[in-house]
Design a protein around this motif. Structure first.
Motif, PDB file in Angstrom:
ATOM      1  N   MET A  63       0.721  -1.216   0.020  1.00 12.31           N
ATOM      2  CA  MET A  63      -0.047   0.011   0.021  1.00 12.31           C
ATOM      3  C   MET A  63       1.048   1.238  -0.113  1.00 12.31           C
ATOM      4  SD  MET A  63      -2.819   1.393   2.642  1.00 12.31           S
ATOM      5  CE  MET A  63      -3.911   0.217   2.327  1.00 12.31           C
ATOM      6  N   ASP A  64       0.419   2.376  -0.663  1.00 12.27           N
ATOM      7  CA  ASP A  64       1.162   3.473  -0.926  1.00 12.27           C
ATOM      8  C   ASP A  64       1.016   4.357   0.590  1.00 12.27           C
ATOM      9  OD1 ASP A  64       2.191   6.050  -1.337  1.00 12.27           O
ATOM     10  OD2 ASP A  64       1.578   6.050  -3.538  1.00 12.27           O
ATOM     11  N   MET A  65       1.849   4.356   1.440  1.00 13.20           N
ATOM     12  CA  MET A  65       1.681   5.040   2.673  1.00 13.20           C
ATOM     13  C   MET A  65       1.386   6.652   2.525  1.00 13.20           C
ATOM     14  SD  MET A  65       1.400   2.623   4.651  1.00 13.20           S
ATOM     15  CE  MET A  65       1.323   3.561   6.511  1.00 13.20           C
ATOM     16  N   LYS A  66       2.002   7.190   1.542  1.00 18.69           N
ATOM     17  CA  LYS A  66       1.907   8.659   0.981  1.00 18.69           C
ATOM     18  C   LYS A  66       0.262   8.925   0.902  1.00 18.69           C
ATOM     19  CE  LYS A  66       3.585  12.034  -1.799  1.00 18.69           C
ATOM     20  NZ  LYS A  66       4.731  12.412  -2.924  1.00 18.69           N
ATOM     21  N   LYS A  67      -0.141   8.125   0.087  1.00 19.76           N
ATOM     22  CA  LYS A  67      -1.628   8.142  -0.322  1.00 19.76           C
ATOM     23  C   LYS A  67      -2.453   7.984   0.901  1.00 19.76           C
ATOM     24  CE  LYS A  67      -1.665   6.429  -5.084  1.00 19.76           C
ATOM     25  NZ  LYS A  67      -2.242   5.412  -5.791  1.00 19.76           N
ATOM     26  N   LEU A  68      -2.066   6.954   1.742  1.00 21.77           N
ATOM     27  CA  LEU A  68      -2.944   6.989   3.100  1.00 21.77           C
ATOM     28  C   LEU A  68      -2.662   8.163   4.078  1.00 21.77           C
ATOM     29  CD1 LEU A  68      -4.674   4.627   4.487  1.00 21.77           C
ATOM     30  CD2 LEU A  68      -2.669   3.810   5.443  1.00 21.77           C
ATOM     31  N   LEU A  69      -1.844   8.471   3.877  1.00 19.23           N
ATOM     32  CA  LEU A  69      -1.330   9.651   4.817  1.00 19.23           C
ATOM     33  C   LEU A  69      -2.130  10.856   4.254  1.00 19.23           C
ATOM     34  CD1 LEU A  69      -0.127  11.180   7.230  1.00 19.23           C
ATOM     35  CD2 LEU A  69       1.799  11.766   5.676  1.00 19.23           C
ATOM     36  N   PHE A  70      -2.036  11.282   3.010  1.00 21.45           N
ATOM     37  CA  PHE A  70      -2.627  12.537   2.655  1.00 21.45           C
ATOM     38  C   PHE A  70      -4.128  12.651   2.566  1.00 21.45           C
ATOM     39  CE2 PHE A  70       1.566  13.499   1.095  1.00 21.45           C
ATOM     40  CZ  PHE A  70       1.791  14.866   1.440  1.00 21.45           C
TER      41      PHE A  70
END
Length: 138
Positions: free
Chosen positions: A1-8
């Protein structure tokens, strides 16, 4: 999973849920919910526990973001559509589950709350979808 997408997505969604929830529950429908309480006494706090409320809103933002990442939602329109459908189903499940086992509200709330939840999730979903599209574009 893309953690940057999850965070933003979580940050954008959490903020959207907080703003929309404040408007809906704190201003627009406060009287409705107050007049449709069930027989339980003392269940509504005079002053919310703010830190817990903020965690809940970011939890909702993370939930939508997680679903949207797996559903490949990257537009505001897609977020509005998927968020609304998800919110209606989520709202139905929670509202009628709580109605079945608690006395905190009446059946009117059980029918109205899924629509309110669908609207909140649709609006926040459009913000999350738009945000995920922007993160993808980088």
């Amino acid at each position: 999973m893309d953690m940057k997408k999850l965070l933003f997505g979580t940050l954008a969604g959490g903020f959207a849920f907080f703003v929309v929830g404040s408007l809906v529950y704190g201003i627009l429908m406060a009287g409705f919910y107050e007049s449709n309480l069930g027989s339980a006494i003392g269940v509504v706090r005079e002053v919310p526990i703010w830190w817990a409320l903020i965690i809940a809103q970011f939890g909702f933002g993370a939930l939508l973001t997680y679903v949207f990442i797996h559903a490949d939602v990257t537009t505001a329109a897609g977020g509005l559509k998927i968020g609304g459908a998800f919110g209606l189903l989520f709202g139905l499940a929670i509202a009628f589950d709580l109605f079945a086992v608690t006395n905190w509200s009446n059946m009117t709330v059980a029918f109205v709350e899924p629509v309110v939840t669908a609207a909140r999730m649709a609006i926040a979903g459009s913000v999350v979808g738009w945000t995920l599209g922007r993160v993808d574009a980088r």
